[in-house]
Design a protein around this motif. Structure first.
Motif, PDB file in Angstrom:
ATOM      1  N   VAL A 505      25.329  52.878  44.519  1.00  0.00           N
ATOM      2  CA  VAL A 505      24.300  52.028  43.938  1.00  0.00           C
ATOM      3  C   VAL A 505      23.545  51.359  45.070  1.00  0.00           C
ATOM      4  O   VAL A 505      24.165  50.861  46.025  1.00  0.00           O
ATOM      5  N   ALA A 506      22.222  51.337  44.967  1.00  0.00           N
ATOM      6  CA  ALA A 506      21.409  50.761  46.033  1.00  0.00           C
ATOM      7  C   ALA A 506      21.011  49.315  45.760  1.00  0.00           C
ATOM      8  O   ALA A 506      20.633  48.598  46.691  1.00  0.00           O
ATOM      9  N   GLU A 507      21.114  48.838  44.518  1.00  0.00           N
ATOM     10  CA  GLU A 507      20.666  47.491  44.183  1.00  0.00           C
ATOM     11  C   GLU A 507      21.826  46.699  43.599  1.00  0.00           C
ATOM     12  O   GLU A 507      22.629  47.216  42.797  1.00  0.00           O
ATOM     13  N   ALA A 508      21.900  45.410  43.967  1.00  0.00           N
ATOM     14  CA  ALA A 508      22.996  44.557  43.522  1.00  0.00           C
ATOM     15  C   ALA A 508      22.956  44.332  42.016  1.00  0.00           C
ATOM     16  O   ALA A 508      24.008  44.269  41.351  1.00  0.00           O
ATOM     17  N   GLU A 509      21.745  44.193  41.428  1.00  0.00           N
ATOM     18  CA  GLU A 509      21.645  43.936  39.994  1.00  0.00           C
ATOM     19  C   GLU A 509      22.205  45.110  39.193  1.00  0.00           C
ATOM     20  O   GLU A 509      22.913  44.924  38.185  1.00  0.00           O
ATOM     21  N   VAL A 510      21.910  46.316  39.618  1.00  0.00           N
ATOM     22  CA  VAL A 510      22.441  47.497  38.928  1.00  0.00           C
ATOM     23  C   VAL A 510      23.957  47.552  39.070  1.00  0.00           C
ATOM     24  O   VAL A 510      24.683  47.891  38.114  1.00  0.00           O
ATOM     25  N   ALA A 511      24.458  47.201  40.254  1.00  0.00           N
ATOM     26  CA  ALA A 511      25.906  47.210  40.472  1.00  0.00           C
ATOM     27  C   ALA A 511      26.604  46.220  39.550  1.00  0.00           C
ATOM     28  O   ALA A 511      27.674  46.505  38.993  1.00  0.00           O
ATOM     29  N   GLU A 512      26.017  45.007  39.390  1.00  0.00           N
ATOM     30  CA  GLU A 512      26.616  44.010  38.497  1.00  0.00           C
ATOM     31  C   GLU A 512      26.682  44.531  37.068  1.00  0.00           C
ATOM     32  O   GLU A 512      27.653  44.280  36.342  1.00  0.00           O
ATOM     33  N   ALA A 513      25.675  45.255  36.663  1.00  0.00           N
ATOM     34  CA  ALA A 513      25.669  45.779  35.302  1.00  0.00           C
ATOM     35  C   ALA A 513      26.713  46.878  35.105  1.00  0.00           C
ATOM     36  O   ALA A 513      27.226  47.070  33.995  1.00  0.00           O
ATOM     37  N   LEU A 514      27.048  47.603  36.161  1.00  0.00           N
ATOM     38  CA  LEU A 514      28.000  48.702  36.050  1.00  0.00           C
ATOM     39  C   LEU A 514      29.451  48.259  36.195  1.00  0.00           C
ATOM     40  O   LEU A 514      30.366  49.028  35.853  1.00  0.00           O
TER      41      LEU A 514
END
Length: 745
Positions: A505-514
């Motif tokens: 994952v390249a973005e922190a927001e996407v990582a938090e969602a996953l």
């Protein structure tokens, strides 16, 4: 049969010579016999008392006619047989005549060939007299053929060249002779031949004028000797120039390093760093010139020693990491696990090639990253090293040219980035010397990939353990949060090879969602996404995994606080063993400590070893003497300075006599009055004749040639430090000595 045969042979010869007489005699004999027989027969038949009977007469006449017919038939057959034989003889004579004509023509051609041959041809009888010469020999001798035939003429010998005897008995040799056209070099071939059957063999000598060839060979040999002498002179000049340049460079780099350790203003720090950077650039240029000189002189010697492939790759990336990170570039290494951990080859030269290629990649890359990848080659025991970058790329027409000496892609590159254009040429020659090759794939604006393929057989003495085995992560989910690039790609590739199910994952927001979607075995967060973003993501992820690891640079490592949500860190560029230790499964959920993470700032090793040494420094240069005193003092040692070899010898003797001998001597090699080599020999001679402890001696040399280093060991020195002095290497050498002294005590 003998006399009869000879009589018949003579009659046949007489018949062939006197055909007319023999024909007349034969006709007279036939006429006389026929006439006499007929006359007698008729005369007897008409006599009164002859008892003539017509019937008997007819029978007799018929019998005689039959005999005549048989005789005529026999004669006719014999004549036909003789005619056939005569025809065959005529044909055979015609063939013999043709062959005789051909032989005469061939003999004439051979004679003409001998006469017109450019080579010298002479035949001599056993007594040395000439029985045949051709025109070329006559011209070379300046004499007519009539004067040479029957004489024992030989050319005046000026110089005898090499001589050899071939298996067939032919003698081959060169001679420089005095001829009618001046001194000439002749290559002779001498052999015994038979001119006629039954006649004694004669000596046939064939000589070829090789004056031009011989003079050319001698000129080439002389030119080669001059070139070798020039190469030796060049090497010595470069060695002397290197010594003279390294000596002040030692002061420049050393003093700038000491200056940067003091309290400076930001402006002063900038200036001091500029001085050190310029000195390092000059040092790199000197090393390139010396390497090129060694290659040109054919003195590039390769070693075949076992070394750790993983250690080499990781050391190269760690050494270049500060340069890459200073430009905000990623740098990463990947070693295919199919490769042996230990291989046999020249680690130093391979490191030099990889440092040059990776260093160039960093220099010509403005954004993105650089990767060093090692994989199996296309041939057995071959390893392929790929240096990939996202830099400016190289035009197709320049890709071959850049491997030549003093060549770069174009003039704008030289103006923008600098450099001599020797690095790739040296690397190419080293790789070829190792039996490998360099390939290049590049596109303008899209980066470059240099591939170095060299044979590196496994180190057999390592046995079955000669391989790296990563942890078994089959079925484990690992999230990697990092900017898209070479580094993230290689980390993900390694984790997948270990069996992990990765999520990049390249973005922190996407990582938090996953995060809530599954149970994560480990979460790796690269601080390149931003300090605030990484801390926020760490706080959210600590409830979803027991292994929350942050990837940091050596500079940002010290910014981590105990309150940070992470329970472990990895220093970039990542080592495979460190990554394996961090993500490997552990039932108690603890994170294993890392003992091999590089430490940017550390106290002197000698201080850690707990030993302060008494050191004698023999150095004639005042600035270098001041530098050595300052370095040794900062490292916790006591230093005494001697300005030349005799002073060093006197100081060593005085300390030895006083019962307080020096723990170490740092000996400059080139000094006035008594140089370091001679001083070391005298010290070793005194130690050999008197009881006492042996004093270690380390050479301080600015000479980078191998023979100069061998001279240090032959003089009894224990090692050497090359100027400019590297503080870490000096610290390590002194620490080893201090530890050895404590063990001995």
């Amino acid at each position: 049969m003998g006399p009869i045969f000879h009589v018949r042979l003579r009659l046949r010869r007489f018949m062939r010579r006197h055909r007319t007489i023999f024909a007349i005699l034969r006709s007279l004999m036939i006429f006389s016999a026929g006439f006499g027989g007929a006359y007698g027969f008729i005369k007897a038949s008409i006599s009164d008392n002859s008892g003539y009977n017509p019937h008997t007469f007819a029978i007799g006449a018929s019998f005689l006619f039959a005999l005549a017919c048989v005789g005529l038939a026999t004669l006719s057959m014999r004549l036909r047989f003789v005619a056939k034989k005569m025809h065959k003889i005529a044909l055979h004579n015609e063939v013999l005549a043709d062959r005789n004509w051909e032989l005469q023509e061939a003999e004439q051609r051979a004679r003409n060939l001998f006469e017109q041959q450019g080579d010298l041809i002479v035949m001599r009888a056993r007594d040395g007299t000439i029985i045949f010469v051709n025109d070329a020999y006559c011209r070379m001798a300046g004499l007519d053929r009539d004067n040479l035939l029957g004489s024992a003429f030989t050319f005046e010998l000026i110089e005898q060249g090499d001589s050899a005897l071939e298996p067939n008995g032919t003698r081959v040799h060169d001679q420089r002779i005095e001829s009618a056209i001046g001194p000439r070099w002749i290559a002779w071939r001498e052999a015994l031949v038979r001119s006629d059957a039954g006649q004694p063999a004669v000596l046939q000598c064939v000589g070829r004028d090789v004056t031009d060839r011989t003079e050319t060979e001698r000129a080439l040999a002389e030119a080669r000797d001059q070139a070798n002498a020039a190469n030796r002179a060049k090497s010595r000049f470069l060695a002397m120039a290197s010594h003279e340049i390294r000596t002040p460079l030692n002061g420049i780099l050393g003093m700038s390093g000491l200056l940067l350790e003091t309290q400076l203003t930001p402006e002063q720090t900038t200036y001091a760093k500029a001085v050190r950077t310029s000195g390092e650039a000059l040092m790199s240029l000197i090393d390139e010139l010396l390497d090129y000189s060694k290659i040109e002189a054919g003195k590039l010697a390769l070693e075949a020693q076992p070394f750790s492939l993983a250690t080499l790759i990781e050391e190269v990336t760690e050494l270049l990491a500060p340069r890459a990170q200073a430009k905000q570039l990623e740098i990463a290494a990947y070693l295919d696990e199919r490769l042996p951990t230990w291989v046999t080859g020249d680690a130093a030269r391979l490191r030099q090639v990889l440092l040059n290629l990776a260093g160039n990649a960093i220099k010509f890359t403005a954004s993105g990253g650089v990767a060093l990848i090692a994989e199996p080659g296309i041939w057995p025991n071959e390893i392929s090293f790929q240096v990939r970058d996202t830099g400016i790329g190289i035009a197709a027409d320049a890709q071959e040219r850049i491997f030549r000496e003093f060549e770069q892609a174009d003039d704008s590159v030289a103006r923008s980035f600098g450099g001599t254009g020797l690095g790739l040429a040296i690397s190419d020659r080293i790789v070829k010397r190792m039996g490998g090759r360099i390939a290049l794939q590049s596109q303008l604006g899209a980066g470059s990939t240099f591939e170095v393929s060299v044979p590196l057989p496994p180190a057999l003495e390592r046995g079955e353990q000669n391989s790296f085995r990563g942890p078994d992560l089959a079925g484990q989910s690992i999230m990697l949060v990092a900017p898209a690039g070479l580094q993230a790609e290689l980390i993900e590739r390694r984790l997948q090879n270990w069996g992990a199910q990765t999520c990049l994952v390249a973005e922190a927001e996407v990582a938090e969602a996953l995060l809530p979607e599954r149970a994560w075995h480990a979460v790796l967060v690269d601080d390149a996404i931003g300090s605030d973003a990484s801390l926020r993501l760490g706080g959210a992820a600590q409830h979803h995994t027991t292994r929350l690891i942050v990837l940091v640079t050596p500079a940002s490592r010290h910014e981590l606080t105990p309150a940070a949500p992470f329970n472990g860190y990895l220093v970039k560029p990542l080592r495979a063993a460190s990554l394996a230790a961090r993500v490997s499964f552990d039932t108690d959920g603890t994170v294993p400590a890392l003992a091999d993470d590089p430490i940017p700032i550390a106290p002197p090793i000698a201080v850690q070893a707990g030993g302060s040494l008494s050191i004698l420094v023999a150095e004639d240069n005042d600035i270098n003497a001041l530098l050595m005193r300052s370095l040794l003092t900062k490292l916790g040692h006591h230093a005494d300075i001697a300005v030349h070899g005799e002073a060093a010898l006197d100081s060593w003797l005085a300390a030895r006599s006083a019962g307080a001998p020096y723990d170490l001597i740092l000996m400059d090699v080139q000094m006035p009055k008594l140089d370091g080599i001679a001083a070391a020999k005298r010290i070793r001679a005194i130690e050999a004749s008197e009881p006492g402890r042996r004093t270690p001696i380390l050479a301080l040399t600015a000479n980078a040639l191998v023979e100069d280093r061998y001279a240090c060991f032959e003089a009894g020195m224990d090692g050497f430090l090359v100027k400019p002095i590297d503080r870490d290497k000096l610290d390590e050498a002194l620490a080893n000595l201090a530890a050895a002294r404590q063990v001995a005590a």
